[in-house]
Design a protein around this motif. Structure first.
Motif, short mmCIF file in Angstrom:
data_model
loop_
_atom_site.label_atom_id
_atom_site.label_comp_id
_atom_site.label_asym_id
_atom_site.label_seq_id
_atom_site.Cartn_x
_atom_site.Cartn_y
_atom_site.Cartn_z
N LEU A 146 21.23 -9.41 2.44
CA LEU A 146 20.69 -9.79 3.69
C LEU A 146 21.92 -10.48 4.76
O LEU A 146 22.74 -11.19 4.11
CB LEU A 146 19.53 -10.73 3.81
N GLN A 147 21.98 -9.96 5.80
CA GLN A 147 22.72 -10.49 6.84
C GLN A 147 22.18 -11.13 8.12
O GLN A 147 21.47 -10.59 8.95
CB GLN A 147 23.86 -9.51 7.46
N ALA A 148 22.01 -12.32 8.07
CA ALA A 148 21.49 -13.35 9.48
C ALA A 148 22.34 -13.61 10.43
O ALA A 148 23.69 -13.54 9.95
CB ALA A 148 21.06 -14.54 8.92
N SER A 149 21.75 -13.23 11.74
CA SER A 149 22.71 -13.42 12.94
C SER A 149 21.83 -13.93 14.02
O SER A 149 20.74 -13.67 13.91
CB SER A 149 23.60 -11.96 13.20
N GLY A 150 22.60 -14.16 15.15
CA GLY A 150 21.61 -14.53 16.29
C GLY A 150 21.59 -15.77 16.70
O GLY A 150 21.35 -16.38 17.92
N GLY A 151 22.20 -16.63 15.70
CA GLY A 151 22.28 -18.20 16.06
C GLY A 151 23.20 -18.33 17.26
O GLY A 151 24.06 -17.74 17.69
N GLY A 152 23.16 -19.70 17.73
CA GLY A 152 24.23 -20.14 18.75
C GLY A 152 23.70 -21.73 19.29
O GLY A 152 22.91 -22.23 18.84
#
Length: 124
Positions: free
Chosen positions: A3-9
């Protein structure tokens, strides 16, 4: 399943972010998806979960009404739309998948595979 989580900031209070959790294989469609978060010095906390077919969702009280979990089995990706963010939402956010039949599963040991986490920082 990887699983690859992304989109934080970094976002100001009241703002929005959309997190994504991309899976590596189609077996993803057979798993419940959950989102968790962990703030510094705190235990990992359940945020939201969604059934295999996307027909049912479940949220922690702290995010209910502000966050929305969804999934696209065609794209083997899950999402967490986060609105009206608060400084208390600051944490590393993790996606995970569970083979458990009973729904919802809110405890980390119920989840079999985890993404690497994505940092969400909400400034006041």
């Amino acid at each position: 399943v990887q699983l690859q989580a992304s989109g934080g900031g970094l976002v100001q209070a009241g703002g929005s972010l959309r997190l994504s959790c991309a899976a590596s294989e189609r077996s993803f469609i057979n798993y419940v998806v959950g989102w968790f978060r962990q703030a510094p010095g705190k235990e990992r906390e359940f945020v939201a979960a969604i059934r295999r077919g996307g027909t049912s969702t479940y949220y922690s009280d702290s995010v209910k009404g502000r966050f929305t979990i969804s999934r696209s089995n065609a794209e083997i990706t899950a999402y967490l739309q986060m609105n009206t963010l608060e400084p208390e939402d600051t944490a590393i956010y993790y996606c995970a998948v569970s083979r458990m039949v009973n729904f919802p599963q809110t405890q980390p040991p119920a989840y079999n595979y985890w993404g690497q986490g994505t940092q969400v920082t909400v400034s006041s």
